[in-house]
Design a protein around this motif. Structure first.
Motif, PDB file in Angstrom:
ATOM      1  N   VAL A  91      -3.285   4.570  -5.988  1.00  0.00           N
ATOM      2  CA  VAL A  91      -4.651   3.820  -6.090  1.00  0.00           C
ATOM      3  C   VAL A  91      -4.718   3.136  -7.426  1.00  0.00           C
ATOM      4  CG1 VAL A  91      -7.202   3.899  -6.065  1.00  0.00           C
ATOM      5  CG2 VAL A  91      -5.829   4.970  -4.245  1.00  0.00           C
ATOM      6  N   MET A  92      -4.407   3.876  -8.360  1.00  0.00           N
ATOM      7  CA  MET A  92      -4.598   3.528  -9.982  1.00  0.00           C
ATOM      8  C   MET A  92      -3.499   2.406 -10.189  1.00  0.00           C
ATOM      9  SD  MET A  92      -7.337   5.214 -10.909  1.00  0.00           S
ATOM     10  CE  MET A  92      -7.209   4.191 -12.407  1.00  0.00           C
ATOM     11  N   GLU A  93      -2.409   2.428  -9.612  1.00  0.00           N
ATOM     12  CA  GLU A  93      -1.464   1.446  -9.520  1.00  0.00           C
ATOM     13  C   GLU A  93      -2.121   0.026  -9.263  1.00  0.00           C
ATOM     14  OE1 GLU A  93       2.738   0.862 -10.802  1.00  0.00           O
ATOM     15  OE2 GLU A  93       1.198   2.373 -11.112  1.00  0.00           O
ATOM     16  N   VAL A  94      -2.932  -0.071  -8.400  1.00  0.00           N
ATOM     17  CA  VAL A  94      -3.307  -0.991  -7.756  1.00  0.00           C
ATOM     18  C   VAL A  94      -4.734  -1.517  -8.785  1.00  0.00           C
ATOM     19  CG1 VAL A  94      -4.440  -2.202  -5.974  1.00  0.00           C
ATOM     20  CG2 VAL A  94      -2.645  -0.640  -5.374  1.00  0.00           C
ATOM     21  N   VAL A  95      -5.495  -0.435  -8.950  1.00  0.00           N
ATOM     22  CA  VAL A  95      -6.462  -0.783  -9.888  1.00  0.00           C
ATOM     23  C   VAL A  95      -6.217  -1.382 -11.155  1.00  0.00           C
ATOM     24  CG1 VAL A  95      -8.309   0.590 -11.314  1.00  0.00           C
ATOM     25  CG2 VAL A  95      -8.068   1.018  -8.835  1.00  0.00           C
ATOM     26  N   ASN A  96      -4.944  -1.026 -11.865  1.00  0.00           N
ATOM     27  CA  ASN A  96      -4.555  -1.229 -12.951  1.00  0.00           C
ATOM     28  C   ASN A  96      -3.762  -2.580 -12.827  1.00  0.00           C
ATOM     29  OD1 ASN A  96      -5.719   0.811 -14.449  1.00  0.00           O
ATOM     30  ND2 ASN A  96      -3.948   2.160 -14.140  1.00  0.00           N
ATOM     31  N   GLY A  97      -3.743  -3.167 -11.767  1.00  0.00           N
ATOM     32  CA  GLY A  97      -3.026  -4.500 -11.408  1.00  0.00           C
ATOM     33  C   GLY A  97      -1.597  -4.359 -11.685  1.00  0.00           C
ATOM     34  N   LYS A  98      -0.941  -3.259 -11.306  1.00  0.00           N
ATOM     35  CA  LYS A  98       0.488  -3.094 -11.404  1.00  0.00           C
ATOM     36  C   LYS A  98       1.240  -2.875 -10.190  1.00  0.00           C
ATOM     37  CE  LYS A  98       0.404  -0.079 -15.550  1.00  0.00           C
ATOM     38  NZ  LYS A  98       0.816   1.247 -16.269  1.00  0.00           N
ATOM     39  N   ALA A  99       0.332  -3.170  -8.834  1.00  0.00           N
ATOM     40  CA  ALA A  99       0.668  -3.249  -7.687  1.00  0.00           C
ATOM     41  C   ALA A  99      -0.250  -3.911  -6.778  1.00  0.00           C
ATOM     42  CB  ALA A  99       0.967  -1.998  -7.005  1.00  0.00           C
ATOM     43  N   ASP A 100       0.019  -4.418  -5.909  1.00  0.00           N
ATOM     44  CA  ASP A 100      -0.845  -5.362  -5.050  1.00  0.00           C
ATOM     45  C   ASP A 100      -1.664  -4.701  -3.997  1.00  0.00           C
ATOM     46  OD1 ASP A 100      -0.053  -7.880  -6.289  1.00  0.00           O
ATOM     47  OD2 ASP A 100       2.146  -7.557  -5.414  1.00  0.00           O
ATOM     48  N   ALA A 101      -0.958  -3.659  -3.443  1.00  0.00           N
ATOM     49  CA  ALA A 101      -1.765  -3.067  -2.463  1.00  0.00           C
ATOM     50  C   ALA A 101      -1.137  -1.501  -2.308  1.00  0.00           C
ATOM     51  CB  ALA A 101      -1.551  -3.808  -0.980  1.00  0.00           C
ATOM     52  N   PHE A 102      -2.369  -0.698  -1.799  1.00  0.00           N
ATOM     53  CA  PHE A 102      -2.006   0.618  -1.360  1.00  0.00           C
ATOM     54  C   PHE A 102      -2.320   0.752   0.076  1.00  0.00           C
ATOM     55  CE2 PHE A 102      -4.043   4.767  -1.141  1.00  0.00           C
ATOM     56  CZ  PHE A 102      -3.067   5.711  -1.459  1.00  0.00           C
ATOM     57  N   VAL A 103      -1.518   1.366   0.765  1.00  0.00           N
ATOM     58  CA  VAL A 103      -1.482   1.690   2.153  1.00  0.00           C
ATOM     59  C   VAL A 103      -1.674   3.003   2.468  1.00  0.00           C
ATOM     60  CG1 VAL A 103      -0.285   1.422   4.252  1.00  0.00           C
ATOM     61  CG2 VAL A 103      -0.169  -0.460   2.767  1.00  0.00           C
ATOM     62  N   TYR A 104      -2.781   3.566   3.047  1.00  0.00           N
ATOM     63  CA  TYR A 104      -3.067   4.940   3.317  1.00  0.00           C
ATOM     64  C   TYR A 104      -4.050   5.192   4.347  1.00  0.00           C
ATOM     65  CZ  TYR A 104      -2.191   9.776   1.812  1.00  0.00           C
ATOM     66  OH  TYR A 104      -1.756  10.987   1.702  1.00  0.00           O
ATOM     67  N   ASP A 105      -4.258   6.246   4.785  1.00  0.00           N
ATOM     68  CA  ASP A 105      -5.039   6.764   5.812  1.00  0.00           C
ATOM     69  C   ASP A 105      -6.635   6.136   5.563  1.00  0.00           C
ATOM     70  OD1 ASP A 105      -2.929   7.930   6.669  1.00  0.00           O
ATOM     71  OD2 ASP A 105      -3.889   9.984   6.768  1.00  0.00           O
ATOM     72  N   SER A 106      -7.450   5.753   6.512  1.00  0.00           N
ATOM     73  CA  SER A 106      -8.734   4.977   6.688  1.00  0.00           C
ATOM     74  C   SER A 106      -9.544   6.005   5.529  1.00  0.00           C
ATOM     75  CB  SER A 106      -9.114   4.564   7.615  1.00  0.00           C
ATOM     76  OG  SER A 106      -9.187   5.544   8.849  1.00  0.00           O
ATOM     77  N   PRO A 107      -9.507   7.374   5.970  1.00  0.00           N
ATOM     78  CA  PRO A 107     -10.874   8.000   5.385  1.00  0.00           C
ATOM     79  C   PRO A 107     -10.641   8.178   3.717  1.00  0.00           C
ATOM     80  CG  PRO A 107     -10.217   9.270   7.293  1.00  0.00           C
ATOM     81  CD  PRO A 107      -9.221   8.066   7.108  1.00  0.00           C
ATOM     82  N   TYR A 108      -9.565   8.402   3.588  1.00  0.00           N
ATOM     83  CA  TYR A 108      -9.124   8.562   2.174  1.00  0.00           C
ATOM     84  C   TYR A 108      -9.308   7.162   1.142  1.00  0.00           C
ATOM     85  CZ  TYR A 108      -6.800   9.589  -2.261  1.00  0.00           C
ATOM     86  OH  TYR A 108      -6.764   9.596  -3.719  1.00  0.00           O
ATOM     87  N   CYS A 109      -8.930   6.014   2.040  1.00  0.00           N
ATOM     88  CA  CYS A 109      -9.119   4.531   1.398  1.00  0.00           C
ATOM     89  C   CYS A 109     -10.588   4.344   1.288  1.00  0.00           C
ATOM     90  CB  CYS A 109      -8.543   3.504   1.955  1.00  0.00           C
ATOM     91  SG  CYS A 109      -6.749   3.598   1.990  1.00  0.00           S
ATOM     92  N   ALA A 110     -11.563   4.854   1.964  1.00  0.00           N
ATOM     93  CA  ALA A 110     -12.964   4.481   1.972  1.00  0.00           C
ATOM     94  C   ALA A 110     -13.629   5.255   0.905  1.00  0.00           C
ATOM     95  CB  ALA A 110     -13.383   4.971   3.258  1.00  0.00           C
ATOM     96  N   VAL A 111     -13.064   6.563   0.690  1.00  0.00           N
ATOM     97  CA  VAL A 111     -13.425   7.457  -0.538  1.00  0.00           C
ATOM     98  C   VAL A 111     -13.168   6.866  -1.746  1.00  0.00           C
ATOM     99  CG1 VAL A 111     -13.823   9.709  -1.466  1.00  0.00           C
ATOM    100  CG2 VAL A 111     -13.957   9.447   0.729  1.00  0.00           C
ATOM    101  N   ALA A 112     -11.744   6.407  -1.891  1.00  0.00           N
ATOM    102  CA  ALA A 112     -10.969   5.940  -3.121  1.00  0.00           C
ATOM    103  C   ALA A 112     -11.598   4.733  -3.498  1.00  0.00           C
ATOM    104  CB  ALA A 112      -9.710   5.893  -2.983  1.00  0.00           C
ATOM    105  N   ASN A 113     -12.096   3.849  -2.607  1.00  0.00           N
ATOM    106  CA  ASN A 113     -12.697   2.507  -2.835  1.00  0.00           C
ATOM    107  C   ASN A 113     -14.096   2.661  -3.328  1.00  0.00           C
ATOM    108  OD1 ASN A 113     -12.778  -0.418  -2.619  1.00  0.00           O
ATOM    109  ND2 ASN A 113     -14.402  -0.028  -0.904  1.00  0.00           N
ATOM    110  N   ALA A 114     -14.808   3.602  -2.805  1.00  0.00           N
ATOM    111  CA  ALA A 114     -16.027   3.959  -3.240  1.00  0.00           C
ATOM    112  C   ALA A 114     -16.219   4.488  -4.607  1.00  0.00           C
ATOM    113  CB  ALA A 114     -16.982   4.960  -2.042  1.00  0.00           C
TER     114      ALA A 114
END
Length: 267
Positions: free
Chosen positions: A178-201
């Motif tokens: 997730v932090m790789e995308v937040v810091n602009g070093k990657a374009d997308a993080f692919v993972y299970d929907s519940p985790y992505c929802a929490v990480a996004n929040a």
């Protein structure tokens, strides 16, 4: 003839007496030990994670507590690295995997699964600059995009199978990806929907775009050692019970319909 008959009788009786011992499985071991040993990796929000006090909490943990209570035994959590969690089960480091594990055919060749207790799917946390340009996983299937996920997960499998043209990088933990995308070093993080929802929040406000429509079907289930059908039968009946008496729904609302627990993680 009588001697032969008596010999046969002794053998039959011995076989009957020995039968329960031969069929003793994990359930008997749990009851004899007085504890249910659950293997999980505490890094998959909101299923299992570590709070500020160092305690492992989460949806799976609350279900495990209820399971141990139904057995009349204590709960013992065994924190285990994801890449070694199936080998650890097979070598009896614990009794059951309760760690948000997707039931896949490949894994099912090595272990048995109870019925799925929840269904999720892969979603995408996208670098904010790509908003409107990337609308689904299909748009990421291009060598110009760098996509990340966690090593050894169905997220990694989904990228390799469905986004094969993108540059892929794996990480040991979800947070790193997730932090790789937040810091602009990657374009997308692919993972299970519940985790992505929490990480996004937690970390994505103003920094990420959450493509929340799952593009895979992934049933999560509890894993046990092969051939342990008595245990699988008990687990399925336990799951049926808690889904119909309100227990499952109360635990689900706590972890998926509320974000109050996020305060326990904040430092």
């Amino acid at each position: 003839m009588k001697r032969i008959f008596r010999t046969l009788t002794v053998l039959v009786v011995a076989a009957v007496v020995a039968a329960p011992l031969a069929s003793a499985g994990t359930l008997d071991e749990i009851l004899d030990r007085g504890s249910l040993r659950v293997g999980l990796e505490p890094g998959y929000m909101p299923f299992e994670m570590t709070n500020q006090k160092g305690e492992i909490i989460g949806f799976d943990v609350d279900i495990a507590k209820r399971m141990a209570k139904a057995m009349g035994v204590k709960l013992e959590i065994v924190s285990t690295a994801w890449d070694g969690i199936i080998p650890a089960l097979l070598t009896k480091k614990f009794d059951i995997i309760m760690s948000g594990m997707t039931l896949t055919q490949e894994r099912n060749l090595r272990i048995n699964f109870a019925d799925p207790y929840i269904v999720v799917g892969q979603t995408i946390l996208l670098r904010k600059e790509l908003a409107g340009k990337v609308k689904s996983y299909k748009d990421l299937n291009d060598p110009k995009y760098k996509v990340v996920s966690k090593l050894g997960t169905t997220g990694e499998q989904a990228v390799k199978r469905m986004i094969p043209k993108a540059e892929y990088i794996s990480f040991e933990t979800e947070q790193e990806g997730v932090m790789e995308v937040v810091n602009g070093k990657a374009d997308a993080f692919v993972y299970d929907s519940p985790y992505c929802a929490v990480a996004n929040a937690q970390k994505g406000e103003g920094k990420l775009v959450f493509l929340d429509k799952p593009f895979t079907y992934e049933p999560l289930a509890w894993g046990v050692r092969k051939g342990d059908y008595d245990f699988v039968n008990w687990l399925n009946n336990f799951l049926r019970q808690i889904k119909n008496d309100g227990t499952y729904d109360r635990i689900y609302r706590k972890w998926f319909k509320s974000d109050a627990w996020l305060k326990e993680l904040q430092k």
